[in-house]
Design an enzyme around this catalytic site. Structure first.
Site, PDB file in Angstrom:
ATOM      1  N   GLY A   1       0.796  -1.222   0.000  1.00  0.00           N
ATOM      2  CA  GLY A   1       0.000   0.000   0.000  1.00  0.00           C
ATOM      3  C   GLY A   1       0.829   1.272   0.000  1.00  0.00           C
ATOM      4  O   GLY A   1       1.768   1.396   0.767  1.00  0.00           O
ATOM      5  N   SER A   2       0.484   2.222  -0.838  1.00  0.00           N
ATOM      6  CA  SER A   2       1.316   3.408  -1.002  1.00  0.00           C
ATOM      7  C   SER A   2       0.548   4.483  -1.766  1.00  0.00           C
ATOM      8  O   SER A   2      -0.652   4.379  -1.957  1.00  0.00           O
ATOM      9  CB  SER A   2       2.610   3.037  -1.725  1.00  0.00           C
ATOM     10  OG  SER A   2       2.326   2.212  -2.836  1.00  0.00           O
ATOM     11  N   ARG A   3       1.269   5.499  -2.251  1.00  0.00           N
ATOM     12  CA  ARG A   3       0.621   6.655  -2.870  1.00  0.00           C
ATOM     13  C   ARG A   3       1.550   7.282  -3.902  1.00  0.00           C
ATOM     14  O   ARG A   3       2.767   7.230  -3.776  1.00  0.00           O
ATOM     15  CB  ARG A   3       0.285   7.632  -1.763  1.00  0.00           C
ATOM     16  CG  ARG A   3      -0.034   9.048  -2.148  1.00  0.00           C
ATOM     17  CD  ARG A   3      -0.372   9.832  -0.897  1.00  0.00           C
ATOM     18  NE  ARG A   3      -0.228  11.266  -1.053  1.00  0.00           N
ATOM     19  CZ  ARG A   3      -0.403  12.147  -0.086  1.00  0.00           C
ATOM     20  NH1 ARG A   3      -0.720  11.741   1.126  1.00  0.00           N
ATOM     21  NH2 ARG A   3      -0.256  13.428  -0.312  1.00  0.00           N
TER      22      ARG A   3
END
Length: 244
Positions: free
Chosen positions: A204-206
């Site tokens: 999970g990241s951005r």
């Protein structure tokens, strides 16, 4: 097992082909060996059958989750390319706001942030055609990618791109609470192409994309994006007044 080769593209009119990203090949092989090593002794030495069956089912779920995470679809952007910026990642838009981008642009910009859950494809595409002019990796913290401070405090990589029309934009890969490794393939002087990958973020990241303040933004908070497919903004060359 297929390795997703970055130079290949899905031919126009064809179906999206999904392969396994090269970043996941070794992990999937190692995970398979570990799960087999755990399951075989249980089936041999732990009756009743319900216990090994439960462990095998759980192992399959875990393996399919990791397999799904490292899938690598081959995409070909079919929209207009001049002046257009496309989402770099699959995910959900969590922010559209004016901020200062001090690292490479050196002035105010419109930041569009897309959050990737562990269920999203985590390959990152170039958002526009042009030339890579700047690449830098910064060590940092691993705060939740949802937090505003993640853009400046978290582990991150910054890629500066000069679009074919001369406008400058920034792509920032940001690690999250689960993401512990950012991979950046882009290098200064490299051609940027919407159909090609600029990197990969594990778990999970951005990704934040910084655009000129006069950009015509096409998305809003809550919208779902597909990397290399969803138009994000129109950034006109200096002197143009109407989006095309």
């Amino acid at each position: 097992m297929y390795i997703c080769r970055l130079e290949q593209s899905t031919p126009p009119g064809g179906h999206e082909k999904v392969k396994i990203h090269r970043e996941g090949t070794n992990i999937l092989i190692l995970l398979f060996i570990v799960l087999v090593a755990l399951n075989v002794p249980v089936w041999l030495f732990m009756p009743p059958v319900v216990i090994p069956a439960f462990l095998s089912a759980l192992s399959l779920v875990v393996y399919m989750f990791v397999f799904n995470f490292f899938r690598c679809p081959k995409r070909h952007y079919r929209g207009r390319r001049p002046d257009h910026v496309v989402s770099s990642v699959d995910g959900r838009v969590v922010a559209v706001e004016r901020v200062m981008e001090r690292e490479w642009l050196g002035h105010e910009a419109v930041m569009v942030s897309v959050f990737m859950s562990p269920l999203n494809v985590h390959a990152n595409w170039f958002p526009a055609d042009g030339r890579v002019d700047y690449v830098a990796h910064h060590r940092g913290r691993f705060l939740s990618a949802y937090l505003p401070k993640a853009s400046t405090d978290n582990e991150r990589s910054t890629i500066g791109i000069v679009m074919n029309n001369g406008r400058r934009i920034v792509v920032r890969q940001i690690a999250g609470a689960m993401a512990r490794r950012i991979v950046t393939y882009a290098s200064p002087g490299q051609k940027a192409d919407i159909d090609d990958h600029l990197g990969f973020i594990k778990f999970g990241s951005r990704v934040d994309i910084y655009l000129p303040v006069d950009a015509h933004i096409l998305l809003k908070i809550g919208d779902i994006t597909r990397g290399g497919v969803t138009p994000l903004a129109i950034v006109r060359s200096v002197g143009k007044t109407e989006p095309k």
